[in-house]
Design a protein around this motif. Structure first.
Motif, mmCIF file in Angstrom:
data_model
loop_
_atom_site.group_PDB
_atom_site.id
_atom_site.type_symbol
_atom_site.label_atom_id
_atom_site.label_comp_id
_atom_site.label_asym_id
_atom_site.label_seq_id
_atom_site.Cartn_x
_atom_site.Cartn_y
_atom_site.Cartn_z
ATOM 1 N N GLN A 76 0.825 -1.218 0.000
ATOM 2 C CA GLN A 76 0.000 0.000 0.000
ATOM 3 C C GLN A 76 0.856 1.264 0.000
ATOM 4 O O GLN A 76 0.331 2.370 0.105
ATOM 5 C CB GLN A 76 -0.892 0.018 1.249
ATOM 6 N N GLY A 77 2.175 1.073 -0.074
ATOM 7 C CA GLY A 77 3.065 2.234 -0.099
ATOM 8 C C GLY A 77 3.244 2.899 1.247
ATOM 9 O O GLY A 77 3.699 4.047 1.334
ATOM 10 N N LYS A 78 2.901 2.189 2.337
ATOM 11 C CA LYS A 78 2.968 2.816 3.661
ATOM 12 C C LYS A 78 4.281 2.544 4.394
ATOM 13 O O LYS A 78 4.437 2.973 5.536
ATOM 14 C CB LYS A 78 1.791 2.342 4.511
ATOM 15 N N VAL A 79 5.160 1.807 3.779
ATOM 16 C CA VAL A 79 6.490 1.578 4.360
ATOM 17 C C VAL A 79 7.515 1.955 3.303
ATOM 18 O O VAL A 79 7.328 1.640 2.114
ATOM 19 C CB VAL A 79 6.675 0.089 4.743
ATOM 20 N N ASP A 80 8.564 2.619 3.732
ATOM 21 C CA ASP A 80 9.614 3.023 2.811
ATOM 22 C C ASP A 80 10.248 1.793 2.150
ATOM 23 O O ASP A 80 10.440 0.765 2.804
ATOM 24 C CB ASP A 80 10.674 3.798 3.606
ATOM 25 N N GLU A 81 10.597 1.901 0.870
ATOM 26 C CA GLU A 81 11.088 0.725 0.138
ATOM 27 C C GLU A 81 12.431 0.225 0.677
ATOM 28 O O GLU A 81 12.704 -0.970 0.684
ATOM 29 C CB GLU A 81 11.179 1.004 -1.365
ATOM 30 N N LYS A 82 13.262 1.149 1.146
ATOM 31 C CA LYS A 82 14.559 0.733 1.679
ATOM 32 C C LYS A 82 14.378 -0.035 2.997
ATOM 33 O O LYS A 82 15.012 -1.067 3.225
ATOM 34 C CB LYS A 82 15.436 1.973 1.911
ATOM 35 N N VAL A 83 13.501 0.477 3.829
ATOM 36 C CA VAL A 83 13.219 -0.209 5.095
ATOM 37 C C VAL A 83 12.620 -1.578 4.810
ATOM 38 O O VAL A 83 12.992 -2.588 5.426
ATOM 39 C CB VAL A 83 12.252 0.627 5.975
ATOM 40 N N PHE A 84 11.709 -1.634 3.836
ATOM 41 C CA PHE A 84 11.084 -2.918 3.533
ATOM 42 C C PHE A 84 12.107 -3.907 2.963
ATOM 43 O O PHE A 84 12.073 -5.107 3.286
ATOM 44 C CB PHE A 84 9.929 -2.753 2.552
#
Lengths: 753, 186
Positions: free
Chosen positions: A36-44
């Motif tokens: 849903q785009g609610k977590v940063d891609e780097k963190v994910f």
């Protein structure tokens, strides 16, 4: 991707430990939030890596077909990491601590291989399993199914403590002073998810060896290597470990250095914890290529490193887990399921060859170990099931994976050796030549790795085919050589410690890129990888088989009696050996005359470097702050779900938990030792450091959001209605936002500490 | 019972010598042309593993492989995503996809010919279709209807996989040769 993911969740309910179930639920929520785009891609990306979910070649949606880079038209979705397309398949690494597995776990691996991957299970050079071409949406189900048989993928990748490897002969080897298995087991589960081992700039690899002289545990090339030692103290035989630190391969290999010549067992876990803390605090975070522990030791010197570790050790709070396991040290001891016996007469040369190369006497009379040599570490689901049957019939029910990408069966009665051979042969698992020149080790290379430069597996397959033709005529001196191949300089194929190693390289010839391999000589497999070889010349891939022939023939013709390969290389000199090969770098054929020269092994496409991507081996540097805040937001999301389900009490509790977690994230950037186990401490520290100083005050709302935290914490035991839970979730979200703002302000002002 | 993840494997006739490198080339061309119904991603070569998946053309919605699992060479289509439609339609989709791939192989790789009388169906999902008596009973009626109604066969036999650990599935033998062109174009 699989239609049955929800079915598995319900079918496995209650069959997974609460701890693992909770971890997997959390990861599934993180996937949902990222989608849903609610977590940063780097963190994910770092989050999934720490769950063993890895990227794979072409996951940026580009692939060179030999005529240029083309788009792979995946559906437009969010990414699962920087430049990593959601639907692009990836690799799943499955941790197998010290390589120990049972029959049920083999069967589970068979099922997962069949249902989710491309049909092959692969064993790695660190005793893990890897499945390739896995869709990220299936990974929580795979984790649940693994958890149902006691396996976790947690911290299989990323900047974490990786699989604790161990000698596969531990407990049965005639040369070991004692069995290292229970110590490796204890360290695995002590460090798994340990709060002091979550803040690394790179990975941290521990290993246990049973002895100094063999290579089964490869202690010398690990960040933390422990080798079993027994000393006589006051007339008693006392167990301990020689501890070495800062070893590693990669582009800049280092032999590990001695940290302690005799560390008592009760100290190995706290000392590992102290090392993790020091590495987390002082290890490099920005320059990824200098972030392994070996570089910290380079920078400081061993003595300072020791001082820091011992000082950290002295400060650690006592933990009963350091020694609890020692009171029941024999808990993992295996007992034979069948009586020992004598080896029967063998009149079949093929079986005799297998017995000679693949079996070893155990220290227990009447038993042998038997190595199952796998081609390139690969096997099928059917073979895994057949192996499970074999394990049940001939062993106490377990086996080990090895760093040479094989299996070792233990406690095989000598009387059963012929029957075992027959059973293995029926499963096409009776290849002779374990741990010799036929048993070539190779990393995934360009087959699936984003960093691969040349086809290590393609070359390995070719060399195996070539050697198989003359396997019965090979000189014994050649037979005993170790060949290891990496697709690039990073040495996942462990080329540095081979007698003859190769690693992928490239050169431009005749206007074309040509796949090459550097020839690495002088490495030592014995003594736990006792010395590292150096490259002598880069040769086109298609000429490597010729190079291998020349080196081995020269060795046979020129070695002194019983001279081993490593000293032979030292005596003859690399200049001479290079001279043997150097013509192979010349006389480039015209493309039209020999196009195959410009392709790699097993891959007819015109060779290109366009497919190399950004590797994920080094993970993403994500601070503890970022992880904690991501977790806080996830917990708020879970609170919302519980609110919708009418679980008001749980929703309210989660909302408060999220607030405390966010407060802790801020506290931790000033005070690293704050623990989440003690929320009172978090609240007190937050008040002192951020409230009383007004650092956490919003420029417009002042103390309002921090006051939400204190008020909620004051009422932490209250009964929640739908309304009160709803309000608390809103306040929790606002508090989390205020923490983000505060963090940005202090970062900008440079007042972190 | 709603089936998903149907695999179909059409066996190779006889025992032709198949050069792995040529098969890899064929699959690479298919990726380059993106000419099948699925998004094709990569080729994996497992020729070194006996009775293994052989050469696998990995796709997003499905994999194709010229495999030797069970010791029998054949073209396998493995559906990886959930599909709409009846169970028989899902079986037909898998079989049709495999048949189309076989026709392409026969055109691009002279010397190889696939059986029109024998193939294998399996369900690659143990939650949906564990290999139990109940599942086999359910599959029996589904497979029967598929072979009779979708392939137009009246004289056929089904031989089920009985090892509970393996995927539920059956080898289907038909007496009248199946018209691949007809199936592919239907």
């Amino acid at each position: 991707m699989k239609a049955s993911n929800n079915l598995w969740t319900s079918q496995l309910d209650g069959r997974i430990s609460d701890q693992l179930a909770s971890e997997i639920d959390t990861f599934e929520t993180e996937i949902e939030l990222r989608s849903q785009g609610k977590v940063d891609e780097k963190v994910f990306a770092e989050t999934r890596l720490r769950r063993g979910v890895y990227g794979q070649r072409y996951d940026n949606g580009k692939r060179d077909d030999g005529n240029g880079s083309k788009d792979l038209p995946f559906a437009e979705k969010t990414t699962k990491g920087p430049g990593t397309i959601w639907d692009a398949p990836g690799m799943m690494r499955i941790k197998i601590p010290y390589g120990g597995m049972n029959a049920a776990q083999l069967e589970m691996m068979a099922d997962l291989t069949e249902e989710y991957s491309d049909g092959i299970a692969h064993i790695t050079t660190r005793q893990d399993f890897q499945l390739h071409f896995i869709h990220i949406d299936d990974t929580p189900t795979i984790m649940r199914r693994l958890a149902s048989v006691g396996i976790t993928t947690r911290e299989a990748c990323g900047n974490s403590v990786r699989n604790v490897t161990g000698c596969p002969f531990a407990g049965v080897c005639p040369d070991e002073p004692f069995d290292v298995t229970p110590y490796a087991h204890a360290m695995t589960y002590f460090l798994l998810g340990h709060p002091d081992a979550q803040n690394f700039g790179r990975k941290f690899k521990p290993s246990f060896s049973g002895c100094h002289q063999h290579a089964c545990g490869l202690a010398q090339m690990h960040d933390l290597g422990l080798t079993a030692v027994v000393r006589e103290i006051d007339g008693q035989q006392v167990r301990g470990f020689k501890v070495v630190v800062g070893g590693g391969l990669g582009a800049v290999p280092r032999q590990a250095k001695e940290f302690d010549e005799f560390l008592p067992p009760e100290e190995i876990l706290p000392m590992a914890q102290a090392m993790a803390k020091v590495f987390g605090k002082h290890g490099e975070k920005e320059k990824r290529s200098r972030a392994r522990m070996k570089f910290l030791i380079d920078k400081w010197g061993l003595e300072k490193f020791k001082e820091e570790v011992l000082a950290e050790r002295a400060k650690l709070r006592d933990d009963p887990r350091w020694t609890d396991y020692l009171t029941n040290i024999d808990a993992l001891e295996e007992k034979p399921s069948r009586p020992g016996g004598e080896l029967p007469a063998i009149d079949d040369p093929a079986i005799q060859k297998w017995v000679d190369t693949n079996t070893r006497p155990q220290r227990q009379d009447g038993y042998v170990t038997a190595t199952v040599a796998l081609p390139l570490g690969d096997l099928t689901p059917d073979q895994l099931r057949q192996l499970a049957d074999i394990v049940r019939e001939f062993t106490p029910g377990t086996l080990r994976t090895t760093v040479e990408q094989n299996f070792v069966l233990r406690w095989v009665s000598k009387a059963d050796v012929l029957a075992l051979y027959k059973a293995l042969d029926d499963a096409d698992l009776s290849d002779a030549g374990a741990s010799n020149i036929m048993d070539i080790v190779a990393c995934p290379g360009t087959d699936t790795c984003k960093l691969g430069i040349s086809s290590s597996r393609g070359l390995a397959a070719q060399l195996r085919t070539q050697l198989a033709v003359k396997s019965m005529q090979l000189d014994t001196a050649i037979e005993n050589l170790h060949v290891k191949i990496s697709g690039c300089f990073n040495s996942c194929g462990q080329h540095h410690v081979a007698d003859i190693g190769f690693y992928g390289a490239t050169r431009t010839m005749g206007g074309y890129k040509v796949p090459h391999f550097q020839v690495v000589l002088g490495g030592q497999w014995e003594e736990n990888g006792g010395s590292y070889g150096l490259p002598i010349v880069a040769i086109p891939s298609k000429r490597i088989p010729t190079a291998l022939d020349r080196i081995t023939e020269y060795y046979v013709q020129n070695r002194e009696s019983n001279e081993r390969f490593t000293p032979f290389v030292g005596r003859v000199g690399k200049a001479k050996l290079r001279q043997l090969l150097v013509d192979l770098t010349e006389n480039v054929p015209a493309y039209d005359h020999e196009p195959g020269f410009f392709s790699d092994w097993g891959d007819p496409r015109l060779y290109s470097l366009d497919d190399i991507g950004k590797g994920e081996c080094s993970g993403e540097v994500v601070t503890q702050y970022e992880f904690a805040m991501t977790a806080a937001e996830r917990i708020i999301f879970e609170a919302q779900v519980k609110l919708e389900d009418g679980q008001f009490q749980d929703a309210g509790r989660d909302a408060l938990t999220a607030m405390v977690k966010a407060a802790k994230a801020l506290v931790q950037i000033q005070y690293d030792d704050v623990t989440e186990d003690d929320p009172d401490e978090v609240i007190d520290e937050f008040r002192e450091r951020y409230y009383d100083t007004e650092v956490a005050f919003d420029p417009f709302a002042g103390s309002k959001f921090a006051d939400y935290l204190f008020a909620a914490y004051e009422e932490k035991g209250k009964r929640h209605t739908e309304d009160s839970a709803h309000h608390l979730i809103e306040e929790s979200q606002l508090f989390v936002e205020s923490v983000h703002s505060c963090y940005n302000r202090i970062r900008t002002a440079g007042i972190e500490s | 019972m709603e089936l998903q993840h149907v695999t179909a494997k059409i066996f190779v006739d006889g025992a032709p010598s198949v050069d792995a490198e040529t098969v890899v080339k064929v699959f690479q061309t298919w990726i380059s042309e993106q000419s099948m119904n699925e998004l094709l991603i990569d080729v994996a070569d497992y020729e070194h593993v006996p009775k293994g998946p052989g050469i696998v053309l990995v796709g997003h919605q499905a994999d194709y492989s010229l495999d030797n699992m069970g010791g029998r060479l054949g073209l396998r289509y493995n559906c990886k995503v959930a599909r709409e439609g009846s169970n028989e339609e899902k079986c037909l989709h898998a079989f049709r996809s495999a048949a189309k791939a076989c026709l392409r192989f026969e055109a691009e790789l002279p010397g190889i010919r696939f059986s029109r009388n024998e193939f294998e169906l399996a369900i690659n999902d143990r939650a949906i279709a564990p290999n139990t008596d109940d599942t086999r009973e359910n599959c029996e009626s589904i497979f029967n209807r598929f072979v009779r109604e979708q392939l137009g066969q009246s004289d056929f036999q089904l031989a089920y996989e009985s090892d509970a650990r393996r995927l539920v599935g059956a080898v289907v033998s038909v007496s009248v040769a199946i018209d691949f062109d007809g199936v592919a174009s239907a």
